[in-house]
Design a protein around this motif. Structure first.
Motif, short mmCIF file in Angstrom:
data_model
loop_
_atom_site.label_atom_id
_atom_site.label_comp_id
_atom_site.label_asym_id
_atom_site.label_seq_id
_atom_site.Cartn_x
_atom_site.Cartn_y
_atom_site.Cartn_z
N GLY A 1 60.23 34.53 6.58
CA GLY A 1 59.65 33.42 5.83
C GLY A 1 60.21 32.11 6.30
O GLY A 1 61.28 32.05 6.89
N VAL A 2 59.47 31.05 6.03
CA VAL A 2 59.88 29.73 6.52
C VAL A 2 60.25 28.83 5.35
O VAL A 2 59.63 28.86 4.29
N LEU A 3 61.29 28.06 5.57
CA LEU A 3 61.70 27.07 4.60
C LEU A 3 60.82 25.82 4.75
O LEU A 3 60.07 25.69 5.72
N ASP A 4 60.94 24.89 3.82
CA ASP A 4 60.03 23.75 3.77
C ASP A 4 59.93 22.98 5.08
O ASP A 4 58.85 22.56 5.48
N ALA A 5 61.06 22.79 5.76
CA ALA A 5 61.08 22.00 6.99
C ALA A 5 60.25 22.64 8.10
O ALA A 5 59.76 21.97 9.01
N GLN A 6 60.06 23.96 8.02
CA GLN A 6 59.35 24.71 9.06
C GLN A 6 57.89 25.00 8.69
O GLN A 6 57.12 25.47 9.51
N LYS A 7 57.53 24.71 7.44
CA LYS A 7 56.24 25.17 6.92
C LYS A 7 55.04 24.64 7.71
O LYS A 7 54.11 25.39 8.00
N LYS A 8 55.05 23.36 8.08
CA LYS A 8 53.88 22.80 8.78
C LYS A 8 53.69 23.46 10.14
O LYS A 8 52.56 23.76 10.54
N ILE A 9 54.79 23.70 10.85
CA ILE A 9 54.71 24.36 12.16
C ILE A 9 54.09 25.75 12.01
O ILE A 9 53.21 26.15 12.77
N ASN A 10 54.55 26.48 10.98
CA ASN A 10 54.04 27.82 10.73
C ASN A 10 52.57 27.79 10.32
O ASN A 10 51.76 28.58 10.80
N ASP A 11 52.21 26.85 9.45
CA ASP A 11 50.82 26.72 9.01
C ASP A 11 49.89 26.36 10.17
O ASP A 11 48.77 26.89 10.27
N ASP A 12 50.35 25.46 11.03
CA ASP A 12 49.54 25.06 12.19
C ASP A 12 49.33 26.25 13.13
O ASP A 12 48.24 26.42 13.69
N TRP A 13 50.38 27.04 13.30
CA TRP A 13 50.27 28.21 14.18
C TRP A 13 49.25 29.21 13.60
O TRP A 13 48.41 29.74 14.32
N LYS A 14 49.32 29.43 12.30
CA LYS A 14 48.39 30.37 11.66
C LYS A 14 46.94 29.88 11.77
O LYS A 14 46.01 30.67 11.94
#
Length: 381
Positions: free
Chosen positions: A282-295
């Motif tokens: 799982g990703v913490l808040d600071a990583q969330k946009k990167i993860n969302d963009d990848w998905k």
């Protein structure tokens, strides 16, 4: 024939030979991927394989250099059907193909027996999803995982059952696989540690479809929570049968049930907030946009939502290649030391490994399901 007409084909031959020599200088890097592409959880295996394809295509587009040579990455994808015997067969196939590394397997039950084959051949293996602690407790130097293990996963869910769901009585079911038994055992430890009573413990299989006898026994015990150690293909029908029997207990499980497809598999048995599950990452808040963009990029490419593990597969490929670049070699024996000390920022967060090959500071993400969609509860370490 004039001198000029003789020179034209000769010049062409020289140019062709030069191009062939340049191509020969490319470094072919074979990366194996194994997951269940057939069987009840084929949707999860395909999700994983797509994550690997996405990484390989990006790497080839970038023109990655390893030891002064342009690397040409090839994906050798195999199907283990979530079956341990088939898993060892395809593992040997990849060894015979002289792969430079393996990403997989998906299930603990296939990952663990296959790991010995890779270890004996000196091949590095990174599992994106196997959570049974035994995998990295065997002492194999080349075995790694990029997700938290069952000790963290099951234990956290057990504590959550008592602290958040206020459970006093819990029932536990497992599917008799290495993953199912492992995560269920850790759940029991976590729940008991917080004062809950295990009123009944039952077993099924990863291919079962009828749970009426088990659920009738459980209903008589009136538990607050039912925990299932297994995969979504079994959890879905189990939830439907729970509803038919009028069982309203909270239903909890690990990452095996925590998928996008659980809604479809459970149909009207999913309930509103009845299911609580944990993703072994799982990703913490600071990583969330990167993860969302990848998905979002994944969905655009393949036309489907990420099930669960694809980002971890993608990161597994990338971190393996990063170690190769640092070592200036794709030979496992040469890049293994670099992998052991790597610090890599992936789409799933920061990746580095402890001396056993487990990810350091692994996160867990707790989810529930509402309105027919998976909904984030919290990310915990």
């Amino acid at each position: 024939m004039s001198f000029k007409t003789k020179m034209i084909p000769l010049a062409g031959a020289i140019a062709f030979a030069f191009a062939g020599a340049a191509a020969a200088q490319d470094l072919v890097v074979k990366i194996g991927h194994v997951g269940p592409i057939s069987g009840a959880i084929a949707h999860l295996g395909k999700d994983n394989e797509n994550g690997a394809k996405m990484a390989i295509e990006e790497l080839n587009a970038k023109g990655v250099m390893i030891g002064g040579k342009k690397a040409k990455f090839e994906l050798l994808a195999e199907d283990d059907g979530a079956d341990p015997k088939q898993g060892t067969t395809v593992a040997q196939k990849l060894v015979d193909a002289k792969v430079n590394g393996v990403i997989g397997h998906l299930n603990s039950g296939t990952t663990i027996p296959a790991s010995k084959i890779y270890n004996d051949a000196g091949i590095v293996q990174i599992s994106p999803s196997a959570t049974n602690p035994k995998y990295t407790q065997q002492g194999f130097k080349g075995a790694f995982r990029v997700v938290a293990n069952d000790g963290q996963l099951g234990g956290t869910l057990g504590r959550f059952a008592v602290q958040i769901n206020k459970a006093k009585k819990v029932a536990v079911i497992d599917d008799k696989t290495a993953y199912g038994e492992g995560v269920a055992a850790e759940f029991i430890k976590g729940a008991k540690g917080k004062g809950a009573e295990v009123v009944v413990q039952e077993h099924t299989t990863d291919k079962s479809t009828d749970f009426s006898a088990i659920l009738t026994t459980i209903k008589a015990k009136n538990p607050d929570v039912i925990f299932f150690g297994g995969m979504d293909a079994v959890a879905g029908p189990m939830l439907r049968q729970m509803k038919a029997l009028g069982i309203t207990a909270k239903f909890m499980g690990g990452d095996g049930i925590c998928t996008a497809d659980l809604v479809k598999l459970a149909d009207n048995g999913i309930g509103e907030g009845q299911v609580v599950c944990a993703e072994a990452g799982g990703v913490l808040d600071a990583q969330k946009k990167i993860n969302d963009d990848w998905k979002a990029a994944f969905k655009k490419k393949f036309g489907v939502e990420v099930q669960i593990y694809a980002p971890y597969v993608y990161d597994s490929v990338m971190v393996m290649v990063e170690a190769m670049k640092a070592a200036k070699s794709a030979e496992p024996a040469k890049y293994l030391p670099e992998l052991k000390k790597i610090k890599y920022k992936g789409v799933t967060g920061d990746i580095s490994f402890d001396d056993k090959g487990d990810i350091k500071d692994g996160t867990l993400t707790l989810y529930t399901y509402k309105g027919g969609k998976r909904e984030l509860l919290q990310v915990v370490k």
